[in-house]
Scaffold this active site. Structure first.
Site, PDB file in Angstrom:
ATOM      1  N   SER A 432       0.814  -1.211   0.000  1.00 49.27           N
ATOM      2  CA  SER A 432       0.000   0.000   0.000  1.00 49.27           C
ATOM      3  C   SER A 432       0.843   1.253   0.000  1.00 49.27           C
ATOM      4  O   SER A 432       0.343   2.306  -0.370  1.00 49.27           O
ATOM      5  CB  SER A 432      -0.950   0.087   1.199  1.00 49.27           C
ATOM      6  OG  SER A 432      -0.821  -0.924   2.095  1.00 49.27           O
ATOM      7  N   HIS A 453      -3.520  -3.555  -5.792  1.00 48.26           N
ATOM      8  CA  HIS A 453      -3.773  -3.065  -4.435  1.00 48.26           C
ATOM      9  C   HIS A 453      -5.223  -3.321  -4.029  1.00 48.26           C
ATOM     10  O   HIS A 453      -6.136  -2.570  -4.383  1.00 48.26           O
ATOM     11  CB  HIS A 453      -3.440  -1.567  -4.358  1.00 48.26           C
ATOM     12  CG  HIS A 453      -3.493  -1.028  -2.971  1.00 48.26           C
ATOM     13  ND1 HIS A 453      -3.959   0.229  -2.671  1.00 48.26           N
ATOM     14  CD2 HIS A 453      -3.156  -1.587  -1.785  1.00 48.26           C
ATOM     15  CE1 HIS A 453      -3.897   0.421  -1.359  1.00 48.26           C
ATOM     16  NE2 HIS A 453      -3.423  -0.673  -0.801  1.00 48.26           N
ATOM     17  N   GLU A 465      -6.880  -1.281  -6.994  1.00 44.67           N
ATOM     18  CA  GLU A 465      -6.064  -0.393  -7.824  1.00 44.67           C
ATOM     19  C   GLU A 465      -5.060  -1.257  -8.596  1.00 44.67           C
ATOM     20  O   GLU A 465      -4.318  -2.037  -7.984  1.00 44.67           O
ATOM     21  CB  GLU A 465      -5.316   0.615  -6.944  1.00 44.67           C
ATOM     22  CG  GLU A 465      -6.236   1.686  -6.361  1.00 44.67           C
ATOM     23  CD  GLU A 465      -5.513   2.646  -5.419  1.00 44.67           C
ATOM     24  OE1 GLU A 465      -5.698   3.858  -5.561  1.00 44.67           O
ATOM     25  OE2 GLU A 465      -4.766   2.174  -4.526  1.00 44.67           O
ATOM     26  N   ASN A 503      -5.205   6.004  -1.164  1.00 43.52           N
ATOM     27  CA  ASN A 503      -4.538   6.391   0.084  1.00 43.52           C
ATOM     28  C   ASN A 503      -4.018   7.828   0.024  1.00 43.52           C
ATOM     29  O   ASN A 503      -3.992   8.532   1.026  1.00 43.52           O
ATOM     30  CB  ASN A 503      -3.390   5.437   0.409  1.00 43.52           C
ATOM     31  CG  ASN A 503      -3.904   4.131   1.003  1.00 43.52           C
ATOM     32  OD1 ASN A 503      -5.035   4.077   1.479  1.00 43.52           O
ATOM     33  ND2 ASN A 503      -3.105   3.094   0.956  1.00 43.52           N
TER      34      ASN A 503
HETATM   35  P1  NAD Z   1       0.365  -9.184   7.740  1.00 42.65           P
HETATM   36  O1  NAD Z   1       1.482  -8.824   8.609  1.00 42.65           O
HETATM   37  O2  NAD Z   1      -0.971  -9.435   8.331  1.00 42.65           O
HETATM   38  O3  NAD Z   1       0.746 -10.457   6.876  1.00 42.65           O
HETATM   39  C1  NAD Z   1       2.001 -10.684   6.315  1.00 42.65           C
HETATM   40  C2  NAD Z   1       2.170 -12.189   6.210  1.00 42.65           C
HETATM   41  O4  NAD Z   1       3.363 -12.447   5.500  1.00 42.65           O
HETATM   42  C3  NAD Z   1       2.303 -12.882   7.571  1.00 42.65           C
HETATM   43  O5  NAD Z   1       1.362 -13.943   7.675  1.00 42.65           O
HETATM   44  C4  NAD Z   1       3.734 -13.410   7.574  1.00 42.65           C
HETATM   45  O6  NAD Z   1       3.867 -14.642   8.254  1.00 42.65           O
HETATM   46  C5  NAD Z   1       3.980 -13.572   6.100  1.00 42.65           C
HETATM   47  N1  NAD Z   1       5.396 -13.587   5.733  1.00 42.65           N
HETATM   48  C6  NAD Z   1       6.462 -13.085   6.399  1.00 42.65           C
HETATM   49  N2  NAD Z   1       7.578 -13.357   5.704  1.00 42.65           N
HETATM   50  C7  NAD Z   1       7.232 -14.042   4.608  1.00 42.65           C
HETATM   51  C8  NAD Z   1       7.948 -14.625   3.528  1.00 42.65           C
HETATM   52  N3  NAD Z   1       9.253 -14.502   3.427  1.00 42.65           N
HETATM   53  N4  NAD Z   1       7.252 -15.274   2.569  1.00 42.65           N
HETATM   54  C9  NAD Z   1       5.916 -15.379   2.652  1.00 42.65           C
HETATM   55  N5  NAD Z   1       5.178 -14.846   3.651  1.00 42.65           N
HETATM   56  C10 NAD Z   1       5.833 -14.181   4.607  1.00 42.65           C
HETATM   57  O7  NAD Z   1       0.280  -8.016   6.643  1.00 42.65           O
HETATM   58  P2  NAD Z   1      -0.976  -7.544   5.815  1.00 42.65           P
HETATM   59  O8  NAD Z   1      -1.700  -6.498   6.553  1.00 42.65           O
HETATM   60  O9  NAD Z   1      -1.700  -8.708   5.282  1.00 42.65           O
HETATM   61  O10 NAD Z   1      -0.265  -6.786   4.600  1.00 42.65           O
HETATM   62  C11 NAD Z   1       0.318  -7.489   3.551  1.00 42.65           C
HETATM   63  C12 NAD Z   1       0.577  -6.536   2.411  1.00 42.65           C
HETATM   64  O11 NAD Z   1      -0.655  -5.968   1.994  1.00 42.65           O
HETATM   65  C13 NAD Z   1       1.457  -5.365   2.776  1.00 42.65           C
HETATM   66  O12 NAD Z   1       2.282  -5.063   1.684  1.00 42.65           O
HETATM   67  C14 NAD Z   1       0.493  -4.249   3.072  1.00 42.65           C
HETATM   68  O13 NAD Z   1       1.021  -2.968   2.822  1.00 42.65           O
HETATM   69  C15 NAD Z   1      -0.585  -4.552   2.079  1.00 42.65           C
HETATM   70  N6  NAD Z   1      -1.922  -4.051   2.429  1.00 42.65           N
HETATM   71  C16 NAD Z   1      -2.394  -4.148   3.697  1.00 42.65           C
HETATM   72  C17 NAD Z   1      -3.670  -3.696   3.976  1.00 42.65           C
HETATM   73  C18 NAD Z   1      -4.263  -3.812   5.354  1.00 42.65           C
HETATM   74  O14 NAD Z   1      -5.265  -3.155   5.638  1.00 42.65           O
HETATM   75  N7  NAD Z   1      -3.730  -4.657   6.208  1.00 42.65           N
HETATM   76  C19 NAD Z   1      -4.465  -3.151   2.955  1.00 42.65           C
HETATM   77  C20 NAD Z   1      -3.960  -3.092   1.664  1.00 42.65           C
HETATM   78  C21 NAD Z   1      -2.681  -3.547   1.412  1.00 42.65           C
END
Ligand code: NAD
Length: 691
Positions: A432, A453, A465, A503
């Site tokens: 994001s 996104h 997106e 965002n």
């Molecule tokens: P999160 O921390 O909940 O999940 C990340 C996951 O990745 C975890 O389960 C972790 O165990 C795993 N992980 C760690 N290292 C890894 C590896 N080497 N290989 C595979 N998996 C691995 O994060 P999230 O909130 O789900 O966000 C994930 C992505 O999505 C980020 O880039 C974030 O910016 C984006 N995003 C988040 C949101 C939100 O509201 N949470 C919204 C849109 C986009």
């Protein structure tokens, strides 16, 4: 093996005891060897049936013949595999003035009266959705047979209207009037079993038993649904007046009258005329015609059309069948589950095996929320494979990275994927806040790398997106857009600018809210200002909901790349994050979430100045995005903000709202705010050049 849908649809021509079934209009009619008449709606050059002026006129012509030589029973059904009918032809309605609308509706009512008055039993056989005018046509029949999976709804309120083709009269006459009003006031759909419980569907059956069911009706073996005690109770005006008061109070909590007049008009009609079908019908027509001219309805219809625009932005068939998701956290789990439910073969990997287990639970939950039956849920779970070793990457047409928001971790993930990913596959990141162009170093093919996104929660927020960096090929973007449409999400193409579009636009609004708290404004007052404007939730509640750590991440990353416009990150936000109060997910942020929802804002009041301080920074960021070409045009921008943030849909989107106030006025207001509060309000040059 299952027979194709068309084989079940109606008796074949051979069985139609010599009767004709002409096929050059939107309807086909013929009688079968049991003397059942089959009237099949199958609109030309359309994949979905809508109910237009011409459809009703043609129905009227068929009724001439049917009245003259009635069959044993008449069946109305759809020739489209997509479902019964999606509602009125809203494009045509939107172009009419009040007088034309009232005239057209009166004529349409007369046709349904004829259908209702036929001497033979009439049966609507419904598969898929019967919505709006489609459902109203089915309500004019004596019986409704629902095929498993069918659903019925009157969603007009979502377009700032109420039913206009007799629904306000026939539904409360058929079922418990309070339930009928509830359906019309919320626009919610009743799925098969619920429809049967309510008394909307007389029979629920499988497609292969439809003929037997229609014969049973023709033989008089099926009792027609009878109005219950509640129906009789509400034939008394005093009972309706009392119930109407309660309804108004309920509606007021979610939809204030000055923004959403339709539910109040509907309550009024029912309270006043609920025991007089003729008067109610007249009032329904007059009120519908009037509502159609309101700004609210025009803007909600605009939002409806913008949804179609986003869908049609994706050209061509989707060629992505296998998806591999890396990271099964908050987002990865949802993306994987949603993709599987929408028919993709999905593998999902994560070093944390517990996260993979949760993904499966999540999928079952999403299926439940989407009212999938146990077969569809089982099929979804069959398509979703936990893949701890990441083998799925070799076969995937699309790999979606949803690992932690950390460039080093992402680089490692990409380097690992580069060894496995198949030629021609697309790699997309769900980041994001990171600059996509800066992540290309380890990706296997920069032309086939982009941002995808999704928003949280994926099953509730329809927008995605599709972010192109400098080297993303047009083919990759087109394939990703088609992928989004194929999984029933709405794609908008944006460029790799800081915060992309949504965002970037949302952050100044959230930060201004937090700054206001820093200055001593009660958070309830700030949220109230946004709610009164028409946002689905206040900015402080939203920040808590998104997660204060995520807000801080995005704010800091935007601050680095946008000089001046985000000159500060409120100290309060940093303090909360340092204290571990991250919002909803930790049970406490600005609000207390320990009971699942924060304590509701009480009788806080808001001023216009406060509203402008919150909303104008968002509008200004939108203007900047248009000037910089982050998004192609105002319609795409308005659509993205409505379908990602819920931006007051009755205002038609942020730029439409700005245009309604006048770009010159917005420019002047921003200048005044700049004088008072500083450079962050400096108007973007877009306002002056487009005034
Ligand atoms: P999160 O921390 O909940 O999940 C990340 C996951 O990745 C975890 O389960 C972790 O165990 C795993 N992980 C760690 N290292 C890894 C590896 N080497 N290989 C595979 N998996 C691995 O994060 P999230 O909130 O789900 O966000 C994930 C992505 O999505 C980020 O880039 C974030 O910016 C984006 N995003 C988040 C949101 C939100 O509201 N949470 C919204 C849109 C986009």
């Amino acid at each position: 093996m299952n027979k194709p849908f068309q084989d079940y649809l109606a008796p074949s021509m051979l069985e139609l005891g010599g009767a004709d079934m002409p096929g050059d209009g939107d309807w086909r009619y013929g009688q079968d060897t049991d003397q059942i008449g089959w009237l099949v709606l199958d609109r030309k050059d359309a994949s979905v049936n809508t109910i237009s002026d011409s459809v009703l006129r043609e129905l009227d012509t068929h009724l001439d013949r049917i009245e003259a030589a009635p069959p044993r029973a008449l069946v109305l059904r759809s020739g489209k595999s997509a479902g019964f009918a999606a509602g009125a032809d809203i494009h045509a309605l939107a172009k009419m003035d009040a007088e034309q609308t009232a005239k057209l509706l009166s004529e349409a009512h007369a046709v349904l009266h004829r259908l209702e008055g036929l001497s033979c039993p009439t049966i609507a056989v419904v598969h898929g959705a019967a919505l709006g005018a489609g459902f109203e046509m089915a309500l004019a029949c004596d019986y409704r047979i629902a095929i498993e999976g069918a659903s019925f709804g009157l969603p007009e309120v979502q377009l700032g209207l109420h039913p206009g083709l007799g629904g306000t009269v026939r539904l409360p006459a058929l079922i418990d009037p309070l339930q009928a009003m509830q359906m019309m006031l919320t626009g919610k759909t009743a799925h098969t079993r619920r429809a049967q419980d309510l008394g909307i569907a007389d029979i629920v059956t499988e497609e292969r038993h439809v003929r037997a069911a229609t014969l049973a009706v023709a033989r008089g073996e099926v009792d027609q649904h009878k109005r219950g005690l509640m129906g009789h109770a509400f034939s008394l005006s005093a009972a309706r007046i009392l119930a109407a008061d309660r309804m108004r109070r309920e509606v007021q909590k979610k939809a204030p009258k000055h923004h959403y007049p339709a539910p109040y008009a509907l309550i009024e009609i029912w309270a006043e005329h609920g025991n007089d079908p003729n008067a109610m019908q007249k009032a329904e027509i007059a009120s519908f015609a009037k509502l159609l001219q309101t700004e609210t309805s025009k803007n909600l219809i605009r939002a409806f059309m913008l949804r179609q625009t986003l869908k049609s932005g994706a050209k061509g068939e989707c060629d992505i069948a296998r998806v591999h998701v890396v990271g099964a956290g908050v987002m990865g789990a949802e993306i994987a589950a949603w993709g599987a439910m929408q028919g993709k073969q999905v593998t999902v990997t994560d070093p944390d095996e517990a996260a993979l287990g949760k993904t499966i639970q999540q999928a079952a939950q999403i299926c439940k929320q989407a009212h999938k039956d146990r077969h569809a849920t089982r099929d979804t779970l069959d398509r979703l494979m936990p893949d701890p070793r990441g083998y799925g990457a070799r076969h995937a047409d699309l790999v979606i990275e949803a690992g932690p928001e950390n460039p080093e971790v992402k680089a490692k993930i990409f380097a690992e994927l580069a060894k496995r990913i198949k030629t021609g596959a697309i790699l997309a990141t769900n980041t994001s806040s990171l600059h996509i162009g800066a992540l290309t170093k380890h990706v296997p093919d920069t032309a086939r790398f982009a941002g995808l996104h999704f928003f949280n929660p994926v099953n509730k927020v329809p927008l995605v997106e599709v972010v192109s960096h400098d080297a993303t090929s047009p083919d990759t973007r087109a394939r990703l857009m088609a992928f989004c449409t194929s999984i029933n999400r709405l794609p908008v193409a944006v460029t790799d600018a800081p915060g992309f579009l949504v965002n970037r636009a949302l952050m100044p609004y959230l930060l201004e809210a937090l700054l206001l708290i820093d200055e001593g404004t009660p958070k309830e007052r700030i949220d109230r200002a946004a709610l009164d404007f028409g946002m689905p939730m206040g900015p402080v509640t939203l920040a808590d909901q998104v997660g204060l750590d995520i807000c801080l991440d995005v704010a800091q990353s935007l601050q680095k790349s946008l000089d001046g416009k985000i000159a500060y990150v409120p100290a309060l936000l940093r303090d909360k994050v340092e204290a571990g109060d991250l919002g909803r997910k930790t049970g406490r942020g600005f609000y207390d979430w320990s009971n699942g929802t924060p304590t509701p804002a009480t009788n806080a009041t808001a001023s216009e100045d406060l509203t402008d301080r919150l909303i104008l920074p968002m509008l200004d960021a939108c203007a900047e995005c248009l000037r910089k070409g982050v998004v192609a045009n105002r319609d795409d921008l308005d659509a993205a903000m409505i379908f990602a943030t819920g931006f007051a849909p009755f205002r038609g989107g942020p730029m439409h709202y700005a245009a309604t106030r006048g770009f010159g006025t917005i420019h002047t207001r921003l200048e005044a705010l700049e004088k008072e509060f500083g450079a962050r309000f400096q108007p973007d040059p877009y306002w002056a050049t487009h005034a």
